[in-house]
Design an enzyme around this catalytic site. Sequence first.
Site, PDB file in Angstrom:
ATOM      1  N   ASN A  10       0.855  -1.186   0.000  1.00 17.29           N
ATOM      2  CA  ASN A  10       0.000   0.000   0.000  1.00 17.29           C
ATOM      3  C   ASN A  10       0.893   1.239   0.000  1.00 17.29           C
ATOM      4  OD1 ASN A  10      -1.931   1.979   0.377  1.00 17.29           O
ATOM      5  ND2 ASN A  10      -2.372   1.429   2.498  1.00 17.29           N
ATOM      6  N   LYS A  12       0.013   4.235  -0.259  1.00 20.79           N
ATOM      7  CA  LYS A  12      -0.683   5.378   0.352  1.00 20.79           C
ATOM      8  C   LYS A  12      -0.523   6.614  -0.541  1.00 20.79           C
ATOM      9  CE  LYS A  12      -0.158   3.230   4.849  1.00 20.79           C
ATOM     10  NZ  LYS A  12       0.015   3.407   6.315  1.00 20.79           N
ATOM     11  N   HIS A  95      -9.306   0.461   5.302  1.00 18.77           N
ATOM     12  CA  HIS A  95      -8.048   0.819   5.967  1.00 18.77           C
ATOM     13  C   HIS A  95      -8.321   1.818   7.091  1.00 18.77           C
ATOM     14  CE1 HIS A  95      -3.979   2.295   6.618  1.00 18.77           C
ATOM     15  NE2 HIS A  95      -3.552   1.217   5.991  1.00 18.77           N
ATOM     16  N   GLU A  97      -6.890   4.388   8.009  1.00 18.26           N
ATOM     17  CA  GLU A  97      -6.775   5.798   7.631  1.00 18.26           C
ATOM     18  C   GLU A  97      -8.050   6.287   6.950  1.00 18.26           C
ATOM     19  OE1 GLU A  97      -2.000   5.173   7.248  1.00 18.26           O
ATOM     20  OE2 GLU A  97      -3.154   5.487   5.414  1.00 18.26           O
ATOM     21  N   GLU A 165      -4.783  -5.224  10.717  1.00 19.26           N
ATOM     22  CA  GLU A 165      -3.844  -4.113  10.890  1.00 19.26           C
ATOM     23  C   GLU A 165      -4.095  -3.420  12.223  1.00 19.26           C
ATOM     24  OE1 GLU A 165      -2.148  -2.499   6.908  1.00 19.26           O
ATOM     25  OE2 GLU A 165      -4.031  -1.513   7.363  1.00 19.26           O
ATOM     26  N   GLY A 171       2.785   2.741  11.001  1.00 17.42           N
ATOM     27  CA  GLY A 171       3.621   3.926  10.881  1.00 17.42           C
ATOM     28  C   GLY A 171       4.292   4.360  12.167  1.00 17.42           C
ATOM     29  N   SER A 211       3.235  -2.470  10.510  1.00 21.84           N
ATOM     30  CA  SER A 211       4.664  -2.169  10.400  1.00 21.84           C
ATOM     31  C   SER A 211       5.503  -3.405  10.066  1.00 21.84           C
ATOM     32  CB  SER A 211       5.186  -1.509  11.691  1.00 21.84           C
ATOM     33  OG  SER A 211       4.625  -0.223  11.837  1.00 21.84           O
TER      34      SER A 211
END
Length: 248
Positions: A10, A12, A95, A97, A165, A171, A211
């Site tokens: 991904n 992003k 996701h 985010e 996730e 991150g 990660s």
Amino acid sequence: MARTFFVGGNFKLNGTKKSINEIVERLNNASLPENVEVVICPPAAYLDSTVQAVKAKQVTVGAQNVYSKASGAYTGENSVDQIKDLGAKWVVLGHSERRTYFGEDDKIVAEKTKFALDNGVPVILCIGETFEEKNAGVTLEVVERQLNAVIAEVKDWTNVVIAYEPVWAIGTGLAATAEDAQDIHASIRKFLATKLGEKVASETRILYGGSANGANASSFKDKADVDGFLVGGASLKPEFVDIINSRN
């Protein structure tokens, strides 16, 4: 039947035509295992050029988002038909985010997942808990709630890959241990069995996505319920090839 090892990348909101082409060239020239499925997901603006550049037979291209309508007055959204027209084969949905920054709740994620699947695009479905939820001990409640919303809409899970996730590990440089990930993945698979049956549960791939990097990927090698990775920042780096090769 053994589940095929799956590695998603991904990107992003990162990359340029030049940098993404360099990533693709690295994959094209790398020695990749025969028994691996790799899906790279660049920003939508680069889907076309990425599809054109990919030569490695193990690698396909996916989108990072689609809308739950085929077309119309939905400024800024991505259409399933349009990403298919460009040659994208997968889409990432749910996701953290998207859930956090863009207000996508479980219902929206489920609707998008159903629409993508109904229109022939397989889905990498992301689930996971926040740091606060982890500390409160409600990880399984959270992922089961997220899955239940999709289960209510989707009956055929043949073209769904689940990516667990943990939000607290995205991150941050933090990561669940391979043992912790295995425990949660096993619980997810058990939950799927109760809801969808043993066959679906045993065939559905469950990826780890917190990660994952070139240094820790090999520690997951022997975990029975970790079927691969959804990789964020490391997918932009040379170590992405190491992650893809971590089962060998």
